[in-house]
Motif scaffolding. Structure first.
Motif, PDB file in Angstrom:
ATOM      1  N   ALA A   1       0.755  -1.240  -0.068  1.00 31.96           N
ATOM      2  CA  ALA A   1       0.109   0.229  -0.064  1.00 31.96           C
ATOM      3  C   ALA A   1       0.972   1.212   0.087  1.00 31.96           C
ATOM      4  O   ALA A   1       0.693   2.322  -0.795  1.00 31.96           O
ATOM      5  CB  ALA A   1      -0.969   0.084   1.418  1.00 31.96           C
TER       6      ALA A   1
ATOM      7  N   SER B   1       2.432   1.808  -3.603  1.00 32.83           N
ATOM      8  CA  SER B   1       1.309   2.218  -4.366  1.00 32.83           C
ATOM      9  C   SER B   1       0.966   3.853  -3.900  1.00 32.83           C
ATOM     10  O   SER B   1       0.925   4.751  -5.076  1.00 32.83           O
ATOM     11  CB  SER B   1       0.206   1.443  -4.573  1.00 32.83           C
ATOM     12  OG  SER B   1      -0.681   1.823  -5.328  1.00 32.83           O
ATOM     13  N   ASN B   2       0.675   4.177  -2.833  1.00 35.13           N
ATOM     14  CA  ASN B   2       0.322   5.580  -2.695  1.00 35.13           C
ATOM     15  C   ASN B   2       0.575   5.830  -1.147  1.00 35.13           C
ATOM     16  O   ASN B   2      -0.131   5.515  -0.546  1.00 35.13           O
ATOM     17  CB  ASN B   2      -1.208   5.616  -2.757  1.00 35.13           C
ATOM     18  CG  ASN B   2      -1.626   7.189  -2.658  1.00 35.13           C
ATOM     19  OD1 ASN B   2      -0.886   7.954  -2.218  1.00 35.13           O
ATOM     20  ND2 ASN B   2      -2.683   7.549  -3.244  1.00 35.13           N
TER      21      ASN B   2
ATOM     22  N   ARG C   1       0.909   8.524   0.726  1.00 32.31           N
ATOM     23  CA  ARG C   1       0.098   9.291   1.538  1.00 32.31           C
ATOM     24  C   ARG C   1      -1.220   8.846   1.791  1.00 32.31           C
ATOM     25  O   ARG C   1      -1.627   8.780   2.904  1.00 32.31           O
ATOM     26  CB  ARG C   1      -0.087  10.662   0.467  1.00 32.31           C
ATOM     27  CG  ARG C   1      -0.761  11.818   1.252  1.00 32.31           C
ATOM     28  CD  ARG C   1      -0.925  12.994   0.622  1.00 32.31           C
ATOM     29  NE  ARG C   1      -1.852  13.805   1.211  1.00 32.31           N
ATOM     30  CZ  ARG C   1      -1.728  14.530   2.325  1.00 32.31           C
ATOM     31  NH1 ARG C   1      -0.574  14.408   2.944  1.00 32.31           N
ATOM     32  NH2 ARG C   1      -2.733  15.344   2.853  1.00 32.31           N
ATOM     33  N   ALA C   2      -1.726   8.056   0.962  1.00 30.01           N
ATOM     34  CA  ALA C   2      -2.825   7.356   1.315  1.00 30.01           C
ATOM     35  C   ALA C   2      -2.820   6.419   2.221  1.00 30.01           C
ATOM     36  O   ALA C   2      -3.699   6.021   3.104  1.00 30.01           O
ATOM     37  CB  ALA C   2      -3.731   6.696   0.042  1.00 30.01           C
ATOM     38  N   ALA C   3      -1.687   5.617   2.136  1.00 29.57           N
ATOM     39  CA  ALA C   3      -1.543   4.722   3.142  1.00 29.57           C
ATOM     40  C   ALA C   3      -1.342   5.375   4.509  1.00 29.57           C
ATOM     41  O   ALA C   3      -1.924   4.966   5.648  1.00 29.57           O
ATOM     42  CB  ALA C   3      -0.265   3.783   2.719  1.00 29.57           C
ATOM     43  N   HIS C   4      -0.740   6.348   4.545  1.00 30.02           N
ATOM     44  CA  HIS C   4      -0.223   7.217   5.874  1.00 30.02           C
ATOM     45  C   HIS C   4      -1.622   7.505   6.694  1.00 30.02           C
ATOM     46  O   HIS C   4      -1.857   7.336   7.549  1.00 30.02           O
ATOM     47  CB  HIS C   4       0.506   8.341   5.660  1.00 30.02           C
ATOM     48  CG  HIS C   4       0.698   9.348   6.510  1.00 30.02           C
ATOM     49  ND1 HIS C   4       1.327   8.939   7.697  1.00 30.02           N
ATOM     50  CD2 HIS C   4       0.251  10.713   6.777  1.00 30.02           C
ATOM     51  CE1 HIS C   4       1.204  10.146   8.578  1.00 30.02           C
ATOM     52  NE2 HIS C   4       0.557  10.854   8.044  1.00 30.02           N
ATOM     53  N   LEU C   5      -2.448   8.024   5.446  1.00 25.15           N
ATOM     54  CA  LEU C   5      -3.902   8.448   6.053  1.00 25.15           C
ATOM     55  C   LEU C   5      -4.894   7.337   6.293  1.00 25.15           C
ATOM     56  O   LEU C   5      -5.873   7.557   7.039  1.00 25.15           O
ATOM     57  CB  LEU C   5      -4.565   9.557   5.056  1.00 25.15           C
ATOM     58  CG  LEU C   5      -3.601  10.856   4.846  1.00 25.15           C
ATOM     59  CD1 LEU C   5      -4.472  11.588   4.024  1.00 25.15           C
ATOM     60  CD2 LEU C   5      -3.618  11.509   6.369  1.00 25.15           C
ATOM     61  N   ALA C   6      -4.484   6.214   6.052  1.00 22.09           N
ATOM     62  CA  ALA C   6      -5.275   4.925   6.493  1.00 22.09           C
ATOM     63  C   ALA C   6      -4.503   4.489   7.630  1.00 22.09           C
ATOM     64  O   ALA C   6      -4.911   2.987   7.939  1.00 22.09           O
ATOM     65  CB  ALA C   6      -5.241   3.836   5.282  1.00 22.09           C
ATOM     66  N   GLY C   7      -3.650   5.080   8.339  1.00 19.28           N
ATOM     67  CA  GLY C   7      -2.906   4.620   9.541  1.00 19.28           C
ATOM     68  C   GLY C   7      -1.778   3.762   9.455  1.00 19.28           C
ATOM     69  O   GLY C   7      -1.189   3.233  10.254  1.00 19.28           O
ATOM     70  N   ALA C   8      -1.262   3.839   8.466  1.00 20.50           N
ATOM     71  CA  ALA C   8      -0.009   2.794   8.078  1.00 20.50           C
ATOM     72  C   ALA C   8       1.250   3.637   8.681  1.00 20.50           C
ATOM     73  O   ALA C   8       1.355   4.871   8.551  1.00 20.50           O
ATOM     74  CB  ALA C   8       0.295   2.648   6.580  1.00 20.50           C
ATOM     75  N   ARG C   9       2.344   3.060   9.423  1.00 17.11           N
ATOM     76  CA  ARG C   9       3.164   3.810   9.946  1.00 17.11           C
ATOM     77  C   ARG C   9       4.333   3.587   8.861  1.00 17.11           C
ATOM     78  O   ARG C   9       5.176   2.891   8.854  1.00 17.11           O
ATOM     79  CB  ARG C   9       3.672   3.096  11.140  1.00 17.11           C
ATOM     80  CG  ARG C   9       2.366   3.373  12.278  1.00 17.11           C
ATOM     81  CD  ARG C   9       3.250   2.470  13.304  1.00 17.11           C
ATOM     82  NE  ARG C   9       3.020   1.196  13.347  1.00 17.11           N
ATOM     83  CZ  ARG C   9       3.944   0.325  13.908  1.00 17.11           C
ATOM     84  NH1 ARG C   9       4.506   0.603  14.827  1.00 17.11           N
ATOM     85  NH2 ARG C   9       3.650  -1.120  13.651  1.00 17.11           N
TER      86      ARG C   9
END
Lengths: 327, 517
Positions: free
Chosen positions: A203, A206-207, A209-217
């Motif tokens: 994730a 692939s993106n 920023r989107a991963a970060h905003l979905a909670g990925a560290r």
């Protein structure tokens, strides 16, 4: 004919691999002998391990150019511990793995904290390590009985246990490096494809920023990827030292290109169009089969790099040109 | 150049993709000096038509003629040569991020060799300034486009399109990322172009744009022109024929909410802005509205751990609380549907399924191994709940329309119990019917959580909210109950100049909380 195209994308590389195997075994019956099969596997095992490591960094949209020199530096450090310090097997292996972890952390620090682009950071690390490996021995290779700068003779030697890693064969047939490679391939496959950590790494790739905003560290995972890559490279270095039985300053030279090529060829395996563990292993195998077969058919050694390049370019065109993702 | 009266005639345009006929038989005439508004729900065929007119797609049948002469438009280049210029919805296609504004504005001239090999910076700026003037673009020309706001990028893209002096200008949802004030500048520019004799096709979801600009309206539904309206324009009739069913005002009962869950104490959005108190209750949907960069977005972004408030504290269920990162916010049950989902929310390489499950993989995993059957089952539940129209949950997100993509992004946050649901511009690039469905779902599920939605578009806010809070220049300036709303006051609060006397405005009787000046 979209169906044909889909199949071509998905199975093209595997069909190519199968075709090559059939062709070589018809042309040279010795090609498919058990011994030669394991020669091929042994020849690709170290490259495949490096490719698996670089796959982890590619998954998070990074790139580790320092794998070759990390392997070489690990090899030199393991040899140094054994020959100069007479430190024994465990210390040698732990030192080498420590090198891998440390390089991974520094690469992570450069790319995450200092925001150096991945290619540049790891290119810098590559140079740094290539230079660093020469310093302890004033540019010489490390072998048992070498004379040290003070004039005395180095006390240590490569232990049997250490050499076992590179030279022994399980059940008298399967080389230990092949076993290690297969185990790492399975672990990497399971990690990337089946665990949530692997999923999150893709994730991020692939993106981010989107991963970060979905909670990925994101930062954590980038560190994980670089440490994986560093450790895999140092495992490669250990196996290399164990196989050749010395710390050879020039033997890591082609590892980077071969490892990266295998991982990139892996994009085209089963139409994945992304870095993947099974693809990287198969990519390494494909190159190994091709080189071994051509060698058996007396193709000159100096054409090898050209042929590898050809396979890589073809595989990349498969992935990117035929993929439906590009309009 | 005097006023020419060009006439662009589109007749019998057809287009199919495989067995799916997207455009049946589109015929339209646009004349120089008029704005034709093209309305249609997502999937009606608007973008396909635009792509045909701009040479990206080729029509299966029909013709396009300019002043009676048939133009062959097979490539974007040919479209431009015929005088048809399009500003696409996706702004980043219209500008080069790494170049300066000046370079962007005269990019076409740079590329076609009207400039010598060595570009004189003074000359470049001189010509760029001319272009900028055509739409009143008032920005330092040597700024890099990448540093601009979305709105300014949009204006640069439009100015660039205008620099080639088109006969027909197509604007595809040009205001979707603009604030109202910025939109006003755009309207002025459009009117200026119209007065110069350019024919304009204006595509928009926004009634306010259409009311302001349209001379004629064409309504498109399912690949056909279903209504053509001349002055005096019947706006409700146009919306009616576009949707195919009546749009009554979406009216819902006011929910007063239950327990206080999110309490702001003396929170300051920016250095120097006025601290405010706010008490948000479960069961209520609160819409924050205001112009772009009015501070609405900072409220939700700071709650979600993307920034910090300048000062003040937030209480969550009675305890002081602050999220250091989105990761922590999610752990604490505070979820957020992001604006601009393409950049901020969607993982392009992931399937619909994997996009949905991303934040809560932990709940389908054992020792980090994902249980795919459970993942599939749970994802199916939530994407059915949000009424995503999909055929294959393992297909990529790009196979879905904008509205359905957004439903997936909402579904994502329905996987787990939620204490606070934040939504930033949830209806961006979402067709009306999807918007209705999402709005309805939000209202139906609002009971046990606090819902805060940022809607720059007041109409959207009215559609979903129980309470509308207005921000203006990082100050809280208005707080309205939906059932007692006074539109003139609300609009005044949104549009007021920053140094206006807010105490006067905010003393309206709809006030629920005190505003500390």
């Amino acid at each position: 004919m979209t169906n044909f195209r889909d199949h071509a994308i998905k199975y093209g590389l595997l069909v190519l691999l199968a075709t090559m195997i059939v062709f070589f075994s018809i042309a040279q019956p010795a090609f498919l002998s058990m011994i030669n099969v394991f020669i091929i596997l042994q020849s690709v095992s170290i490259v495949a391990i490096l490719a698996l490591g670089v796959t982890a960094t590619l998954a998070v949209n990074g790139f580790d150019l320092s794998i070759g020199s990390t392997a070489a530096f690990s090899m030199m450090m393991a040899s140094y511990v054994m020959i100069v310090f007479d430190g024994g097997t465990t210390a040698a292996i732990l030192t080498a793995l420590g090198v891998g972890v440390l390089v991974g952390l520094v690469n992570g620090f450069m790319t995450v904290q200092m925001r150096v682009p991945d290619l540049l950071a790891t290119l810098g690390m590559m140079f740094l390590l290539l230079g660093l490996q020469l310093i302890p021995t004033q540019g010489r290779s490390i072998a048992a009985g070498m004379s040290l700068s003070g004039g005395e003779t180095a006390p240590g030697k490569f232990t049997e246990a250490f050499l076992f890693l590179g030279r022994a064969r399980l059940f008298d047939i399967i080389p230990v490096p092949v076993v290690i490679m297969l185990v790492l391939a399975v672990i990497t496959y399971l990690f990337l494809e089946r665990t949530r950590h692997g999923r999150v790494m893709y994730a991020i790739g692939s993106n981010e920023r989107a991963a970060h905003l979905a909670g990925a560290r994101v930062k954590f995972y980038r560190y994980v990827a670089y440490v994986m890559s560093g450790v895999y490279a140092s495992i490669g270095g250990i196996l290399l030292a164990a196989r050749i039985g010395r710390g050879d300053v020039s033997s890591g030279n082609s590892l980077l290109m071969d490892g990266v090529a295998a991982a990139l060829i892996g994009f085209a395996v089963l139409g994945a169009a992304r870095p993947n563990a099974q693809g990287s292993a198969i990519g390494a195998l494909l190159v190994g089969v091709l080189l071994n077969g051509l060698t058996m058919m007396n193709t000159p050694y100096y054409t090898q790099d050209f042929i590898k390049g050809l396979v890589l370019v073809a595989a990349l065109m498969f992935t990117f040109g035929l993929s439906k993702k590009r309009g | 150049m005097g006023i020419q009266s060009d006439s662009i005639e589109i007749s019998g345009i057809k287009k199919s993709f495989g067995t799916n006929t997207v455009l049946h038989d589109i015929s339209l005439t646009v004349s120089g000096g008029e704005v034709l508004a093209l309305m249609g729900a997502n999937g009606a065929g608007k973008s396909t038509l635009v792509k045909i007119l701009s040479g990206v797609y080729q029509a299966d049948g029909g013709s396009i003629s300019v002043n009676g002469q048939t133009s062959i438009i097979d490539t974007p280049q040919q479209a431009r040569e015929s005088g048809i210029v399009t500003v696409h919805q996706i702004i980043n296609d219209g500008v080069v991020q790494d170049l300066t504004i000046a370079e962007n504005l005269i990019l076409d001239q740079l590329c076609d060799g009207r400039f010598p090999a060595f570009v004189n910076k003074g000359k470049l700026h001189e010509r760029a300034a001319e272009v900028a003037k055509t739409i009143g673009l008032d920005l330092p020309l040597d700024t890099k486009v990448a540093e601009l706001s979305q709105a300014d990028k949009q204006l640069v893209a439009i100015a660039r399109a205008l620099s080639v002096k088109p006969r027909l200008l197509i604007l595809d949802e040009p205001t979707s990322s603009l604030s109202e004030r910025e939109a006003l500048r755009l309207f002025d520019a459009v009117e200026q172009m119209r007065d110069q004799g350019v024919a304009i096709i204006y595509i928009s979801h926004r009634m306010s744009d259409i009311r302001r600009l349209a001379d004629r309206i064409a309504a498109l539904r399912e690949g056909r022109i279903v209504g053509l309206f001349e002055k005096p324009l019947d706006y409700d009739g146009a919306v009616h024929s576009m949707l195919g069913h009546a749009v009554g005002e979406v009216m819902h009962d006011y929910q007063s909410g239950e327990a206080s869950r999110v309490v702001f104490r003396q929170v300051q959005l920016a250095e120097g802005s006025k601290p405010f108190d706010l008490d948000l209750k479960t069961g209520q949907i609160v819409a924050l509205t205001g112009l772009l960069s009015s501070g609405c977005a900072s409220v939700v972004e700071s709650l979600f751990g993307m920034h910090e408030f300048a000062s003040g504290t937030v209480m969550l269920d009675g305890a002081e609380w602050r999220a250091a990162s989105p990761n922590q916010a999610i752990k604490d049950g505070v979820y957020m549907v992001q604006e601009d989902r393409g950049n901020n929310a969607i993982i392009p390489d992931f399937s619909i399924e994997n996009n949905t499950s991303l934040p809560f993989l932990k709940s389908f995993s054992w020792l980090s191994f994902i249980n795919r059957d459970r993942e599939k089952a749970r994802v199916k539940e939530v994407i059915d709940l949000t009424k995503v129209k999909y055929t294959d949950p393992t297909a990529e997100m790009s196979t879905l329309s904008g509205g359905n993509q957004q439903k997936v992004m909402v579904a994502r946050w329905m996987l787990e119990e939620c204490r606070v649901l934040l939504l930033n511009e949830p209806f961006q690039g979402v067709d009306i019917s999807s918007r209705r469905q999402i709005g309805k779902l939000l209202r139906e599920t609002a009971k046990d959580r606090v819902t805060i939605a940022v809607c720059t578009d007041v109409e959207e806010a009215l559609e979903i909210a129980d309470r509308i809070i207005v921000f203006n220049h990082n100050n809280l300036v208005g707080d309205h109950r939906i059932d007692q709303i006074d539109m003139p006051t609300l609009i005044k609060q949104i549009a007021a100049a920053p140094d206006a006397d807010f105490t006067a405005l905010s003393s309206s009787k709809t006030q629920e909380t005190d505003i500390h000046a």
